[in-house]
Scaffold this active site. Structure first.
Site: not given
Ligand code: PMP
Length: 361
Positions: A102, A173, A197
């Site tokens: 990511w 992030d 999430k």
């Protein structure tokens, strides 16, 4: 309902109590004769929902008053663009740590707007994946910010220490580990997370931004990504994802009732210890992340004999253990064990893994 444990990396399990509450008030929210989903985002009632959610999030993470909290669109990837656009207006260079897939994708997106400098990349060392220590990072003193991903969802790599990089704003992030433990928000310039999430349903992203960073945007920043405009308009420059925001608010209430992020940290540590402990003691499964960087949220593991992968996944599904396949880019298995996953779910997985190994060993 059959008991199923969902190990999906996202959209992921939500607390069942939250969904039951949402279900109970779905059609008739607080005696209004309509759903919260049908309320104007500018109505007094919705604004109360929105403000309460923000207040609860501020309390959970002890967010200092010089930080704005934005509830916005575009998921995690939207922020891969929003960060350089909002912070790169004065200095078109930025530092990026690449600890997994990511953060690597964030670098690729940033290249559209500025010059990213990769300060370090995670590497294999003695067959274990490690993240270089901050002292090895090639920092650029003129960087507008340093971006990193403290929990890499695909790779299962988590950095427990917040790096100390001096005065350059730190951007994190936290899509896959926000609210899983306490965090010192004052160490960061920006924290962002896609909701799907640990916060709520997909379609919402949460951004926590220090207010002195609100005037550093590039001139062509789209208004819907512009932190200053969003902050000035209470995240209501355009119509925000209201239902996801409401559900996030229910999740925040649930978290508070569970004892907040301190209680989550303890529970998450117990779950992760149980699963890694089993994997490490087995000669049938393995996890290849250095123990110092193992994620408490996403636990990738491989069967030593990958020919059994298909049978493992099929039988796990039949046993009510859902979505254990690793990310399509890496294969193998991955168990995502966010806040809403109870320890019983992890125990059920360990029991299944034990039984599968016994039958196929
Ligand atoms: N960052 C991280 C750490 C992620 O785990 C994900 C999604 N799994 C993203 C960014 C991308 O999020 P989205 O799909 O919401 O754009």
């Amino acid at each position: 309902m059959n008991k199923v444990y969902n190990f999906c990396a996202g959209p992921a399990m939500l607390p069942v109590e939250v969904m039951q509450q949402a279900q109970a008030e779905f059609v008739d929210w607080q005696g209004q004769g309509c759903s919260v989903m049908e309320l104007s985002h500018r109505s007094k009632d919705f604004i109360q929902v929105a403000e309460q959610a923000e207040a609860d999030l501020r309390e959970l993470l002890a967010i200092p008053s010089n930080y704005k909290v934005l509830f916005t669109h575009g998921g995690g990837r939207g922020q891969f663009s929003a960060v350089p656009l909002n912070l790169g207006g004065k200095q078109a260079q930025a530092d990026y740590l690449v600890s997994g897939s990511w953060s690597s994708a964030a670098v690729d997106e940033a290249k559209r707007y500025l010059t990213p400098n990769v300060v370090a990349t995670s590497r294999w060392q003695d067959e274990r994946l490690v993240v270089p220590e901050p002292k090895e990072w090639q920092l650029n003193p003129n960087a507008a910010y340093l971006h990193y991903c403290p929990n890499e969802t695909v790779d299962g790599v988590e950095m427990s220490e917040v790096p100390d990089i001096g005065t350059v704003p730190l951007v994190a992030d936290m899509s896959s580990n926000i609210l899983s433990k306490p965090v010192d928000v004052s160490r960061f310039g920006v924290i962002y997370a896609g909701a799907q999430k640990n916060i709520g349903p997909s379609g919402l992203s949460v951004v926590i931004v220090r207010d002195d960073l609100l005037d550093q945007s590039m001139a062509h920043t789209p208004s819907i990504l512009n932190y200053k405009i969003l902050a000035e308009q209470g995240s209501m420059f355009n119509t925000p994802p209201t239902y996801a925001w409401y559900l996030a608010g229910l999740v925040f209430k649930w978290l508070k009732a569970q004892g907040g992020v301190e209680a989550m940290e303890k529970r998450n540590a117990e779950k992760a210890t149980l699963l890694y402990g089993y994997i490490d003691g087995s000669d049938f499964y393995q996890n290849r992340i250095h123990t110092a960087y193992r994620s408490r949220m996403n636990v990738p593991f491989q069967l030593i004999n990958p020919e059994l992968d298909k049978a493992f996944l099929q039988q796990a599904e039949q046993a009510g253990l859902k979505a254990l396949a690793g990310h399509r880019s890496v294969g193998g298995m991955r168990a995502s064990i966010y806040n809403a996953m109870p320890i019983e779910g992890v125990q059920a997985l360990v029991d299944f893994m034990t039984d599968f190994a016994r039958r196929n060993g």
